[in-house]
Design a protein around this motif. Structure first.
Motif, PDB file in Angstrom:
ATOM      1  N   GLU A 198      39.729  20.468  -4.961  1.00 41.54           N
ATOM      2  CA  GLU A 198      38.755  19.375  -5.041  1.00 41.54           C
ATOM      3  C   GLU A 198      37.494  19.704  -4.251  1.00 41.54           C
ATOM      4  OE1 GLU A 198      37.875  15.391  -6.399  1.00 41.54           O
ATOM      5  OE2 GLU A 198      39.486  16.778  -6.900  1.00 41.54           O
ATOM      6  N   ARG A 199      37.692  20.276  -3.060  1.00 41.00           N
ATOM      7  CA  ARG A 199      36.537  20.664  -2.242  1.00 41.00           C
ATOM      8  C   ARG A 199      35.736  21.781  -2.915  1.00 41.00           C
ATOM      9  NH1 ARG A 199      40.276  20.073   2.028  1.00 41.00           N
ATOM     10  NH2 ARG A 199      40.713  22.311   1.948  1.00 41.00           N
ATOM     11  N   ARG A 200      36.445  22.757  -3.460  1.00 43.98           N
ATOM     12  CA  ARG A 200      35.765  23.881  -4.106  1.00 43.98           C
ATOM     13  C   ARG A 200      34.969  23.430  -5.331  1.00 43.98           C
ATOM     14  NH1 ARG A 200      37.487  29.074  -2.725  1.00 43.98           N
ATOM     15  NH2 ARG A 200      39.178  29.122  -1.189  1.00 43.98           N
ATOM     16  N   VAL A 253      47.796  20.177  -0.447  1.00 42.44           N
ATOM     17  CA  VAL A 253      46.769  20.989   0.206  1.00 42.44           C
ATOM     18  C   VAL A 253      45.981  21.778  -0.834  1.00 42.44           C
ATOM     19  CG1 VAL A 253      46.389  22.945   1.741  1.00 42.44           C
ATOM     20  CG2 VAL A 253      47.977  21.135   2.404  1.00 42.44           C
ATOM     21  N   ALA A 254      46.719  22.361  -1.805  1.00 38.43           N
ATOM     22  CA  ALA A 254      46.049  23.135  -2.855  1.00 38.43           C
ATOM     23  C   ALA A 254      45.129  22.247  -3.694  1.00 38.43           C
ATOM     24  CB  ALA A 254      47.088  23.806  -3.745  1.00 38.43           C
ATOM     25  N   GLU A 276      43.688  19.422  -2.706  1.00 34.09           N
ATOM     26  CA  GLU A 276      42.530  19.050  -1.884  1.00 34.09           C
ATOM     27  C   GLU A 276      41.541  20.210  -1.779  1.00 34.09           C
ATOM     28  OE1 GLU A 276      44.176  17.822   1.781  1.00 34.09           O
ATOM     29  OE2 GLU A 276      44.954  15.915   1.008  1.00 34.09           O
ATOM     30  N   ASP A 277      42.080  21.432  -1.649  1.00 32.67           N
ATOM     31  CA  ASP A 277      41.206  22.603  -1.572  1.00 32.67           C
ATOM     32  C   ASP A 277      40.448  22.800  -2.880  1.00 32.67           C
ATOM     33  OD1 ASP A 277      40.327  25.087  -0.161  1.00 32.67           O
ATOM     34  OD2 ASP A 277      41.340  26.030  -1.856  1.00 32.67           O
ATOM     35  N   ARG A 306      31.610  22.319  -4.080  1.00 35.23           N
ATOM     36  CA  ARG A 306      30.947  23.187  -3.108  1.00 35.23           C
ATOM     37  C   ARG A 306      30.327  24.379  -3.818  1.00 35.23           C
ATOM     38  NH1 ARG A 306      29.324  21.520   1.372  1.00 35.23           N
ATOM     39  NH2 ARG A 306      31.259  20.324   1.411  1.00 35.23           N
TER      40      ARG A 306
END
Length: 361
Positions: free
Chosen positions: A201-203, A195-196, A198-199, A206
């Protein structure tokens, strides 16, 4: 009551939920670990055979069955170690039942309570508890307990033997639950790391100020969409927009109010985006939109509509309407993502230097 509820939740976490293993289970690694267990079981049985021959029930025929069983163990171990062969969880689960039945059979052939083969039940018990979902694991562990107690029935075990067997079952179940608890902890930590990651990766893709995709996300998306456009034979356009006189807003009112203007413009762009359009902050006061399946004339209409919307809804700190200059480019035959982006960037630079209105290139 709170303490009791907490203990119930802890037990639920230990056992897991549902009939399937958690999504964080690494099936390939579970397959290899299973190969190690099959190999250990085969070697242990081979070492025990001379000291506890399987001749109690059917004489020398027991040797043939035992040797076949050991060969089966080594064959299943080799199958698990084959990295080119991906086993399903069902196959892994049902092969465990084969191992359980094989141990019960060789224990019977070697004399039941007097044979040492019952100690091998620990291998499938630990593996099933650690790998499989709650329902499957509990069913399998119940079968292990039954198989462990079975010699008491056909061997007419004494009271002392019954107590020893009960203690063995309790110890075996405790070891299995401990293994499950450890593996559950590892899976929980692995899930948190996933989860960390993936987060993060999104950040990384973004823009933190506007919430739109950033330059990296745009560069990755344009490569992807160019490939899709060529494969499907559909048009692709890029819209780049630049806020007029934005530097003057920052200089006069500060970056806090300037950032507020950027967020308002980004919200307006996202609200105007059509289904399939992808919006990005290109950098500073520049924005980009990928217009999939959009030809030049349609893209120019999008730019005109966007300019009008921002002028009508977004204001500078002094109340004056914000204006955005837009330029659109369309993918040409033989052009790659870098070429399309270069054309769009040149068109925007030319527009800014000439102070012109929205135009296509």
């Amino acid at each position: 009551m709170t303490a009791i509820s907490s203990r119930i939740r802890e037990l639920s976490d230990l056992l897991g939920s549902g009939g399937a293993p958690r999504a964080t289970l690494d099936v390939a690694r579970a397959q290899r670990v299973g190969g190690v267990f099959w190999l250990i079981g085969g070697i242990a049985a081979a070492l025990l055979l001379p000291f506890s021959p399987p001749t109690e029930e059917i004489g020398w025929g027991g040797w043939l069955l035992a040797v076949l069983g050991i060969c089966c163990c080594f064959g299943l171990a080799a199958r698990r170690f084959n990295t080119n062969l991906a086993l399903s969880l069902d196959e892994i689960y049902y092969s465990g039942w084969i191992g359980l039945l094989a141990i019960a059979a060789v224990e019977l052939l070697a004399g039941g309570l007097e044979s040492p083969y019952g100690n091998l039940y620990v291998l499938p018990a630990l593996y099933a508890a650690a790998i499989h979902g709650t329902r499957r694991a509990l069913v399998f562990l119940g079968a292990v307990a039954l198989a462990t107690a079975l010699p008491l029935i056909y061997d007419d075990g004494s009271e002392v033997a019954a107590v020893d067997t009960a203690a063995e079952i309790v110890l075996l179940m405790a070891l299995a639950m401990t293994a499950r608890g450890l593996i559950t902890t590892v899976r929980t930590q692995r899930a948190a790391l996933m989860v960390a990651a993936e987060d993060a990766e999104r950040r990384a893709r973004r823009d933190p100020l506007t919430g739109l995709g950033n330059r990296l996300a745009f560069q990755e998306a344009i490569v992807r969409e160019v490939a899709n456009s060529k494969r499907r034979g559909r048009p692709l356009s890029v819209l780049l927009g630049d806020l007029e006189n934005f530097k003057a807003i920052n200089d006069s009112y500060g970056h806090v109010l300037g950032d507020q203007c950027l967020r308002e413009v980004a919200d307006a762009i996202a609200a105007q985006a059509r289904t399939g359009d992808q919006c990005f902050r290109w950098g500073g006061d520049e924005f980009a939109i990928l217009l999939t399946e959009t030809a030049m004339d349609q893209a120019e209409n999008v730019g005109d509509r966007l300019s009008g919307t921002i002028t009508a809804t977004c204001n500078a700190p002094d109340g004056r309407p914000l204006k955005i200059e837009c330029v659109v480019t369309t993918l040409q035959d033989g052009q790659d993502a870098e070429g399309l982006l270069l054309d769009a960037d040149r068109a925007l630079t030319s527009l800014k230097s000439s102070g012109g209105e929205s135009r296509g290139a």
